[in-house]
Scaffold this motif. Structure first.
Motif, PDB file in Angstrom:
ATOM      1  N   UNK A 141       0.785  -1.169   0.009  1.00 47.91           N
ATOM      2  CA  UNK A 141       0.031   0.179  -0.125  1.00 47.91           C
ATOM      3  C   UNK A 141       0.736   1.292   0.132  1.00 47.91           C
ATOM      4  N   UNK A 142       1.992   1.181   0.123  1.00 45.75           N
ATOM      5  CA  UNK A 142       3.218   1.988   0.318  1.00 45.75           C
ATOM      6  C   UNK A 142       3.708   2.206  -1.154  1.00 45.75           C
ATOM      7  N   UNK A 143       3.506   3.144  -2.025  1.00 45.51           N
ATOM      8  CA  UNK A 143       3.746   3.481  -3.385  1.00 45.51           C
ATOM      9  C   UNK A 143       5.113   3.557  -3.639  1.00 45.51           C
ATOM     10  N   UNK A 144       5.648   4.233  -2.711  1.00 48.39           N
ATOM     11  CA  UNK A 144       7.309   4.792  -2.729  1.00 48.39           C
ATOM     12  C   UNK A 144       8.214   3.671  -2.457  1.00 48.39           C
ATOM     13  N   UNK A 145       7.512   2.769  -1.383  1.00 45.79           N
ATOM     14  CA  UNK A 145       8.155   1.354  -1.012  1.00 45.79           C
ATOM     15  C   UNK A 145       8.034   0.778  -2.397  1.00 45.79           C
ATOM     16  N   UNK A 146       6.967   0.617  -2.890  1.00 49.38           N
ATOM     17  CA  UNK A 146       6.591  -0.302  -3.951  1.00 49.38           C
ATOM     18  C   UNK A 146       7.299  -0.053  -5.359  1.00 49.38           C
ATOM     19  N   UNK A 147       7.789   0.971  -5.302  1.00 46.84           N
ATOM     20  CA  UNK A 147       8.626   1.500  -6.676  1.00 46.84           C
ATOM     21  C   UNK A 147       9.968   0.932  -6.375  1.00 46.84           C
ATOM     22  N   UNK A 148      10.491   0.703  -5.210  1.00 50.27           N
ATOM     23  CA  UNK A 148      11.605   0.045  -4.845  1.00 50.27           C
ATOM     24  C   UNK A 148      11.958  -1.429  -5.128  1.00 50.27           C
ATOM     25  N   UNK A 149      10.653  -1.859  -5.007  1.00 49.63           N
ATOM     26  CA  UNK A 149      10.569  -3.212  -5.075  1.00 49.63           C
ATOM     27  C   UNK A 149      10.244  -3.788  -6.415  1.00 49.63           C
ATOM     28  N   UNK A 150       9.766  -2.960  -7.488  1.00 50.39           N
ATOM     29  CA  UNK A 150       9.262  -3.195  -8.818  1.00 50.39           C
ATOM     30  C   UNK A 150      10.482  -3.058  -9.581  1.00 50.39           C
ATOM     31  N   UNK A 164      11.563  -1.559 -12.916  1.00 51.10           N
ATOM     32  CA  UNK A 164      11.357  -0.693 -13.990  1.00 51.10           C
ATOM     33  C   UNK A 164      11.137  -1.219 -15.296  1.00 51.10           C
ATOM     34  N   UNK A 165      12.036  -2.117 -15.751  1.00 50.66           N
ATOM     35  CA  UNK A 165      11.857  -2.501 -17.045  1.00 50.66           C
ATOM     36  C   UNK A 165      10.539  -3.530 -17.300  1.00 50.66           C
ATOM     37  N   UNK A 166       9.952  -3.862 -16.438  1.00 51.07           N
ATOM     38  CA  UNK A 166       8.965  -4.845 -16.357  1.00 51.07           C
ATOM     39  C   UNK A 166       7.425  -3.874 -16.126  1.00 51.07           C
ATOM     40  N   UNK A 167       7.691  -2.992 -15.631  1.00 47.43           N
ATOM     41  CA  UNK A 167       6.510  -2.131 -15.112  1.00 47.43           C
ATOM     42  C   UNK A 167       5.743  -1.223 -16.346  1.00 47.43           C
ATOM     43  N   UNK A 168       4.532  -0.883 -16.101  1.00 45.56           N
ATOM     44  CA  UNK A 168       3.866  -0.399 -17.068  1.00 45.56           C
ATOM     45  C   UNK A 168       4.326   1.282 -17.242  1.00 45.56           C
ATOM     46  N   UNK A 169       3.855   1.596 -18.422  1.00 42.97           N
ATOM     47  CA  UNK A 169       4.366   3.156 -18.555  1.00 42.97           C
ATOM     48  C   UNK A 169       3.531   3.908 -17.386  1.00 42.97           C
ATOM     49  N   UNK A 170       4.221   4.706 -16.930  1.00 43.73           N
ATOM     50  CA  UNK A 170       3.632   5.456 -15.665  1.00 43.73           C
ATOM     51  C   UNK A 170       3.237   7.076 -16.485  1.00 43.73           C
ATOM     52  N   UNK A 171       1.921   7.366 -16.251  1.00 42.39           N
ATOM     53  CA  UNK A 171       1.636   8.724 -16.911  1.00 42.39           C
ATOM     54  C   UNK A 171       1.300   9.626 -15.303  1.00 42.39           C
ATOM     55  N   UNK A 199      14.533   5.120 -12.490  1.00 39.49           N
ATOM     56  CA  UNK A 199      14.505   4.849 -13.911  1.00 39.49           C
ATOM     57  C   UNK A 199      13.338   4.357 -14.623  1.00 39.49           C
ATOM     58  N   UNK A 200      12.244   4.572 -14.002  1.00 36.24           N
ATOM     59  CA  UNK A 200      10.804   4.065 -14.361  1.00 36.24           C
ATOM     60  C   UNK A 200      10.668   4.902 -15.720  1.00 36.24           C
ATOM     61  N   UNK A 201       9.749   4.361 -16.658  1.00 35.32           N
ATOM     62  CA  UNK A 201       9.211   5.012 -18.006  1.00 35.32           C
ATOM     63  C   UNK A 201       8.160   5.894 -17.525  1.00 35.32           C
TER      64      UNK A 201
END
Length: 261
Positions: A186-195, A197-204, A228-230
């Motif tokens: 539920x913590x998006x900032x933490x979730x970014x660290x665990x995802x 970036x190459x597999x993640x959806x493009x973020x708008x 380095x997320x898209x």
């Protein structure tokens, strides 16, 4: 376009639910709307999530999403997220599981929409922006784009300075304590660290500089960029208003790679 109110039973929530669905339609009459004709086969689809005080009718009542979707030949599914924060609540209902898994499965069974990752997008406003990014990041194999309009993207800060006891208790029923949120899904900032970036959806991501959520949007933006997320980020001078979101959902649609023809 066809605008459908779909009432259905949710096994996940064990109750009746509703969703609004927009589907492209081939028409010959001149009705003052210029748009693309409906395509054959499974349609690309945008799952569009409501904010905290809204429901599944909000996007069609407060914006021209039906007209905008027609331009792209795009199906739009708008489920009712209630005041759930799109979470599986500690004391309550499993709205994350309902919206992330059950709604797409039900919609795909009822309507001619695609299940392919490249044809599936998710977006939302305010609480719905938070939900769209959480669902997108946790399900990168299901969504190719996840978009937030004025999203409440740092849920840990929603506890700060709140004097409304009912709202604090509401958050506690959903998330438990602040400690339960930090470092969790539920913590998006933490979730970014665990995802990945190459597999993640493009973020708008967009937000007004006069929005009370602007600060947490900057925190998310800088974290995503540093990892380095898209990310395609833009802002305006507005606040937390539907007049603004009616404009920005058009910018989101322009950035989504909807297949043509």
């Amino acid at each position: 376009m066809a605008l459908i109110t779909c009432e259905y039973f949710s096994d996940e929530l064990n109750m009746m639910r509703s969703m609004r669905v927009i589907l492209p339609q081939n028409v010959n009459a001149k009705n003052g709307i210029n748009g693309e004709q409906a395509r054959h086969g499974n349609l690309p689809v945008l799952y569009l999530l409501n904010g905290l005080s809204e429901d599944d009718s909000s996007w069609v009542r407060r914006t021209s999403i039906e007209r905008y979707a027609m331009k792209w030949g795009l199906a739009v599914v708008m489920p009712n997220g209630e005041r759930s924060w799109y979470a599986d609540a500690v004391y309550g209902y499993n709205y994350y599981s309902h919206i992330a898994y059950e709604v797409p499965r039900i919609a795909q069974s009822f309507f001619p929409i695609s299940a392919a990752r490249e044809d599936n997008y998710i977006a939302g406003v305010s609480m719905g922006g938070y939900g769209a990014l959480k669902i997108g990041l946790l399900n990168p194999d299901c969504f190719s784009v996840a978009a937030s309009l004025s999203g409440a993207l740092d849920i840990t800060r929603r506890y700060e300075g709140i004097e409304d006891v009912k709202y604090v208790n509401e958050l506690k029923n959903i998330f438990g304590s602040l400690e339960n949120i930090t470092g969790s899904d539920n913590d998006l900032l933490s979730l970014l660290e665990r995802c990945d970036p190459a597999a993640a959806p493009k973020i708008l991501q967009c937000c007004g500089t006069g929005d009370f959520l602007y600060g947490m949007n900057q925190s998310f933006r800088h974290k995503a960029q540093s990892l380095k997320f898209d990310l395609d980020y833009w802002e305006n001078e507005g606040g937390h208003f539907w007049e603004l979101w009616d404009q920005e959902i058009q910018n989101v649609l322009r950035r989504i790679p909807v297949p043509r023809g």
